[in-house]
Design a protein around this motif. Structure first.
Motif, PDB file in Angstrom:
ATOM      1  N   GLY A   1      14.035  -1.523  -2.097  1.00 54.22           N
ATOM      2  CA  GLY A   1      14.033  -0.147  -1.601  1.00 54.22           C
ATOM      3  C   GLY A   1      12.955   0.626  -2.331  1.00 54.22           C
ATOM      4  O   GLY A   1      13.098   0.945  -3.507  1.00 54.22           O
ATOM      5  N   GLY A   2      11.846   0.908  -1.654  1.00 56.97           N
ATOM      6  CA  GLY A   2      10.724   1.613  -2.280  1.00 56.97           C
ATOM      7  C   GLY A   2       9.505   1.568  -1.380  1.00 56.97           C
ATOM      8  O   GLY A   2       9.620   1.322  -0.186  1.00 56.97           O
ATOM      9  N   MET A   3       8.325   1.780  -1.972  1.00 55.93           N
ATOM     10  CA  MET A   3       7.092   1.905  -1.204  1.00 55.93           C
ATOM     11  C   MET A   3       6.179   0.682  -1.392  1.00 55.93           C
ATOM     12  O   MET A   3       6.361  -0.101  -2.320  1.00 55.93           O
ATOM     13  N   ASP A   4       5.188   0.596  -0.513  1.00 49.00           N
ATOM     14  CA  ASP A   4       4.294  -0.582  -0.518  1.00 49.00           C
ATOM     15  C   ASP A   4       3.485  -0.737  -1.811  1.00 49.00           C
ATOM     16  O   ASP A   4       3.182  -1.852  -2.235  1.00 49.00           O
ATOM     17  N   ALA A   5       3.150   0.389  -2.476  1.00 49.09           N
ATOM     18  CA  ALA A   5       2.333   0.319  -3.699  1.00 49.09           C
ATOM     19  C   ALA A   5       3.047  -0.446  -4.816  1.00 49.09           C
ATOM     20  O   ALA A   5       2.412  -1.043  -5.678  1.00 49.09           O
ATOM     21  N   VAL A   6       4.390  -0.436  -4.793  1.00 49.52           N
ATOM     22  CA  VAL A   6       5.185  -1.194  -5.768  1.00 49.52           C
ATOM     23  C   VAL A   6       5.527  -2.577  -5.193  1.00 49.52           C
ATOM     24  O   VAL A   6       5.526  -3.578  -5.914  1.00 49.52           O
ATOM     25  N   ALA A   7       5.817  -2.635  -3.897  1.00 48.04           N
ATOM     26  CA  ALA A   7       6.209  -3.907  -3.252  1.00 48.04           C
ATOM     27  C   ALA A   7       5.121  -4.975  -3.337  1.00 48.04           C
ATOM     28  O   ALA A   7       5.420  -6.155  -3.570  1.00 48.04           O
ATOM     29  N   GLY A   8       3.853  -4.570  -3.187  1.00 46.27           N
ATOM     30  CA  GLY A   8       2.748  -5.537  -3.217  1.00 46.27           C
ATOM     31  C   GLY A   8       2.697  -6.327  -4.525  1.00 46.27           C
ATOM     32  O   GLY A   8       2.808  -7.565  -4.520  1.00 46.27           O
ATOM     33  N   PRO A   9       2.580  -5.629  -5.675  1.00 42.79           N
ATOM     34  CA  PRO A   9       2.588  -6.322  -6.962  1.00 42.79           C
ATOM     35  C   PRO A   9       3.877  -7.118  -7.207  1.00 42.79           C
ATOM     36  O   PRO A   9       3.844  -8.171  -7.836  1.00 42.79           O
ATOM     37  N   MET A  10       5.004  -6.609  -6.689  1.00 45.43           N
ATOM     38  CA  MET A  10       6.282  -7.314  -6.861  1.00 45.43           C
ATOM     39  C   MET A  10       6.247  -8.674  -6.147  1.00 45.43           C
ATOM     40  O   MET A  10       6.698  -9.688  -6.689  1.00 45.43           O
ATOM     41  N   ILE A  11       5.710  -8.701  -4.941  1.00 45.08           N
ATOM     42  CA  ILE A  11       5.585  -9.958  -4.180  1.00 45.08           C
ATOM     43  C   ILE A  11       4.677 -10.928  -4.942  1.00 45.08           C
ATOM     44  O   ILE A  11       4.946 -12.130  -5.028  1.00 45.08           O
ATOM     45  N   ARG A  12       3.608 -10.387  -5.504  1.00 46.29           N
ATOM     46  CA  ARG A  12       2.654 -11.193  -6.277  1.00 46.29           C
ATOM     47  C   ARG A  12       3.357 -11.858  -7.475  1.00 46.29           C
ATOM     48  O   ARG A  12       3.194 -13.047  -7.735  1.00 46.29           O
ATOM     49  N   GLN A  13       4.166 -11.046  -8.186  1.00 43.93           N
ATOM     50  CA  GLN A  13       4.854 -11.561  -9.379  1.00 43.93           C
ATOM     51  C   GLN A  13       5.989 -12.516  -9.027  1.00 43.93           C
ATOM     52  O   GLN A  13       6.293 -13.424  -9.790  1.00 43.93           O
ATOM     53  N   MET A  14       6.607 -12.322  -7.848  1.00 44.54           N
ATOM     54  CA  MET A  14       7.622 -13.279  -7.380  1.00 44.54           C
ATOM     55  C   MET A  14       6.990 -14.659  -7.207  1.00 44.54           C
ATOM     56  O   MET A  14       7.553 -15.671  -7.607  1.00 44.54           O
ATOM     57  N   LYS A  15       5.793 -14.662  -6.632  1.00 45.89           N
ATOM     58  CA  LYS A  15       5.095 -15.938  -6.416  1.00 45.89           C
ATOM     59  C   LYS A  15       4.773 -16.612  -7.759  1.00 45.89           C
ATOM     60  O   LYS A  15       4.957 -17.819  -7.931  1.00 45.89           O
ATOM     61  N   GLN A  16       4.291 -15.790  -8.706  1.00 46.42           N
ATOM     62  CA  GLN A  16       3.952 -16.333 -10.031  1.00 46.42           C
ATOM     63  C   GLN A  16       5.170 -16.943 -10.727  1.00 46.42           C
ATOM     64  O   GLN A  16       5.052 -17.934 -11.452  1.00 46.42           O
ATOM     65  N   LEU A  17       6.343 -16.382 -10.481  1.00 49.37           N
ATOM     66  CA  LEU A  17       7.568 -16.873 -11.113  1.00 49.37           C
ATOM     67  C   LEU A  17       8.249 -17.978 -10.293  1.00 49.37           C
ATOM     68  O   LEU A  17       9.300 -18.483 -10.676  1.00 49.37           O
ATOM     69  N   GLY A  18       7.631 -18.306  -9.152  1.00 51.75           N
ATOM     70  CA  GLY A  18       8.194 -19.374  -8.321  1.00 51.75           C
ATOM     71  C   GLY A  18       9.459 -18.971  -7.570  1.00 51.75           C
ATOM     72  O   GLY A  18      10.319 -19.809  -7.290  1.00 51.75           O
TER      73      GLY A  18
ATOM     74  N   PHE B   1      11.385 -11.703   1.540  1.00 50.94           N
ATOM     75  CA  PHE B   1      11.277 -10.370   0.937  1.00 50.94           C
ATOM     76  C   PHE B   1      11.487  -9.337   2.036  1.00 50.94           C
ATOM     77  O   PHE B   1      10.779  -9.341   3.038  1.00 50.94           O
ATOM     78  N   MET B   2      12.477  -8.462   1.840  1.00 47.84           N
ATOM     79  CA  MET B   2      12.786  -7.460   2.871  1.00 47.84           C
ATOM     80  C   MET B   2      12.624  -6.045   2.325  1.00 47.84           C
ATOM     81  O   MET B   2      12.747  -5.816   1.118  1.00 47.84           O
ATOM     82  N   GLY B   3      12.373  -5.121   3.220  1.00 44.62           N
ATOM     83  CA  GLY B   3      12.259  -3.720   2.818  1.00 44.62           C
ATOM     84  C   GLY B   3      12.259  -2.818   4.034  1.00 44.62           C
ATOM     85  O   GLY B   3      12.172  -3.286   5.175  1.00 44.62           O
ATOM     86  N   GLY B   4      12.341  -1.530   3.775  1.00 49.07           N
ATOM     87  CA  GLY B   4      12.341  -0.551   4.856  1.00 49.07           C
ATOM     88  C   GLY B   4      10.937  -0.148   5.257  1.00 49.07           C
ATOM     89  O   GLY B   4       9.959  -0.853   5.004  1.00 49.07           O
ATOM     90  N   ASP B   5      10.836   1.035   5.852  1.00 54.35           N
ATOM     91  CA  ASP B   5       9.565   1.537   6.362  1.00 54.35           C
ATOM     92  C   ASP B   5       8.557   1.793   5.249  1.00 54.35           C
ATOM     93  O   ASP B   5       7.354   1.757   5.483  1.00 54.35           O
ATOM     94  N   GLY B   6       9.045   2.039   4.019  1.00 54.00           N
ATOM     95  CA  GLY B   6       8.147   2.319   2.899  1.00 54.00           C
ATOM     96  C   GLY B   6       7.214   1.177   2.568  1.00 54.00           C
ATOM     97  O   GLY B   6       6.114   1.391   2.055  1.00 54.00           O
ATOM     98  N   ILE B   7       7.629  -0.064   2.856  1.00 54.16           N
ATOM     99  CA  ILE B   7       6.755  -1.213   2.573  1.00 54.16           C
ATOM    100  C   ILE B   7       6.053  -1.716   3.834  1.00 54.16           C
ATOM    101  O   ILE B   7       5.161  -2.556   3.758  1.00 54.16           O
ATOM    102  N   CYS B   8       6.456  -1.179   4.995  1.00 48.21           N
ATOM    103  CA  CYS B   8       6.047  -1.776   6.273  1.00 48.21           C
ATOM    104  C   CYS B   8       4.671  -1.294   6.754  1.00 48.21           C
ATOM    105  O   CYS B   8       4.504  -0.937   7.915  1.00 48.21           O
ATOM    106  N   SER B   9       3.695  -1.271   5.852  1.00 47.47           N
ATOM    107  CA  SER B   9       2.384  -0.706   6.180  1.00 47.47           C
ATOM    108  C   SER B   9       1.347  -1.793   6.431  1.00 47.47           C
ATOM    109  O   SER B   9       1.555  -2.951   6.072  1.00 47.47           O
ATOM    110  N   SER B  10       0.236  -1.396   7.004  1.00 45.95           N
ATOM    111  CA  SER B  10      -0.851  -2.366   7.229  1.00 45.95           C
ATOM    112  C   SER B  10      -1.570  -2.682   5.918  1.00 45.95           C
ATOM    113  O   SER B  10      -2.353  -3.611   5.829  1.00 45.95           O
ATOM    114  N   GLU B  11      -1.267  -1.898   4.869  1.00 42.47           N
ATOM    115  CA  GLU B  11      -1.898  -2.076   3.548  1.00 42.47           C
ATOM    116  C   GLU B  11      -1.195  -3.147   2.699  1.00 42.47           C
ATOM    117  O   GLU B  11      -1.764  -3.654   1.732  1.00 42.47           O
ATOM    118  N   LEU B  12       0.063  -3.473   3.046  1.00 41.21           N
ATOM    119  CA  LEU B  12       0.877  -4.356   2.197  1.00 41.21           C
ATOM    120  C   LEU B  12       0.216  -5.702   1.863  1.00 41.21           C
ATOM    121  O   LEU B  12       0.203  -6.099   0.699  1.00 41.21           O
TER     122      LEU B  12
END
Length: 367
Positions: free
Chosen positions: A214-231, A236-247
């Motif tokens: 629950g949050g915005m794309d500016a935080v979700a992007g790095p979070m997805i990156r770190q999830m991958k690094q940790l295996g 990954f799900m989220g609301g409209d805050g992450i659902c941007s063309s920038e993600l």
């Protein structure tokens, strides 16, 4: 010379306020919203709209709230002092909710194109409206989807502790539980954080198959990156805050095709799709930028305000507010807009998306 003066005397200036975060981490979303308002204002001026027998000249007063509640109320007060005729905004629930009191006290109508926290329209203010479905609808739908469609057995939830992030995460959790699912882990961060190693390590321990943020794309992007690094290979799900063309850009290539499932409030089907496509094309031509998320809703909200003024024959907030509240069957690019007694959009749609090859890919429109 005299006749020119007379012609000018017939015009009336109508000031429309817009507030969004045009600085800070989600400035790309704030700018997108502001451009939606700009597009509507430019078109209205080109049309030569008449209000109560006078030609209206629309002016956009754009303010930046940086997504900060304190700055949001200051921006609202500035617009009130400037005697705006109506306001479109704010973008975030965390800024829209405190600002709504400022507008209510001044009797100025406010339509948010993107604030989804249920509280926004449940404070009893007659001046508060929104053109998107709220978090009860959005979070709940995603929660049910996680259990029904993604077959999520071990579900973790993270929120950014903002009015929006925490609100949508709470509703997601209710949706999961309503379908007989359970939340294995609930963690929180904040909307300025960049390092999620500690919370993701905690989440990794429960071996999740779905992680909701629950949050915005500016935080979700790095979070997805770190999830991958940790295996962590969860959906990954989220609301409209992450659902941007920038993600995809913010995730820096860490997103697998189909890994992310998000929902945007609103959605068009069938013949309405052509109108939305035309909007996206015109927007790109005008601003040399793709629509992020909410520009079409800002565009519709601006036009709905003006349609009420035209109907009432006045841009005076006290006079056109009843016409605005009675809005029914307005055909916008985001669908048909009618308000209920709280100022919420009736029968609000949601669009579910995933990402493939770095582009958003529509899954379904849900009501």
């Amino acid at each position: 010379m005299v006749s020119v003066g007379v012609a000018f005397a017939q015009d009336m200036v109508v000031k429309i306020g817009h507030v969004g975060p045009t600085s800070g981490a989600i400035a790309h979303l704030g700018k997108d919203n502001e451009n939606g308002a700009r597009m509507a204002i430019d078109e209205l001026n080109a049309k030569g709209v008449m209000i109560g027998g006078k030609k209206a000249k629309f002016e956009l007063l754009a303010e930046d709230d940086a997504g900060d509640p304190k700055q949001g109320t200051a921006a609202a007060q500035k617009l009130v002092d400037s005697k705006v005729n109506g306001v479109v905004g704010h973008l975030n629930s965390g800024t829209s909710i405190p600002a709504s009191k400022v507008y209510s006290d001044a009797g100025i109508p406010q339509i948010s194109p993107s604030a989804t926290n249920p509280k926004f329209t449940r404070q009893g203010y007659k001046t508060t409206f929104r053109v998107v479905a709220d978090d009860v609808h959005l979070g709940g739908t995603l929660g049910r989807y996680a259990v029904d469609q993604l077959k999520g057995k071990v579900i973790a939830v993270i929120d950014d502790r903002t009015a929006y992030g925490q609100g949508v995460a709470d509703e997601f959790e209710k949706g999961v539980k309503g379908k007989g699912g359970a939340i294995a882990k609930r963690e929180f961060t904040n909307d300025k954080a960049t390092d999620f190693t500690a919370i993701l390590t905690n989440i990794k321990a429960v071996k999740p198959d779905v992680v909701f943020f629950g949050g915005m794309d500016a935080v979700a992007g790095p979070m997805i990156r770190q999830m991958k690094q940790l295996g962590i290979n969860a959906k990954f799900m989220g609301g409209d805050g992450i659902c941007s063309s920038e993600l995809p850009k913010l995730a820096a290539g860490a997103m697998a095709d189909g890994q992310v499932v998000c929902a945007e409030a609103g959605g068009v089907e069938g013949e309405q799709k052509a109108g939305m496509e035309k909007f996206r094309t015109d927007f790109k031509k005008k601003f040399n930028a793709d629509v992020q998320v909410y520009a079409p809703y800002v565009y519709d909200a601006t036009n709905v305000l003006v349609a009420a003024m035209v109907k009432a024959g006045s841009a005076d907030p006290a006079k056109y507010l009843p016409a605005l509240a009675a809005t029914s069957g307005y055909k916008g690019v985001t669908g048909t807009i009618s308000f209920d007694e709280k100022g919420d959009v009736k029968n609000g749609a949601l669009t579910l998306y995933t990402y493939k090859g770095g582009n958003r890919d529509q899954i379904a429109v849900v009501r």
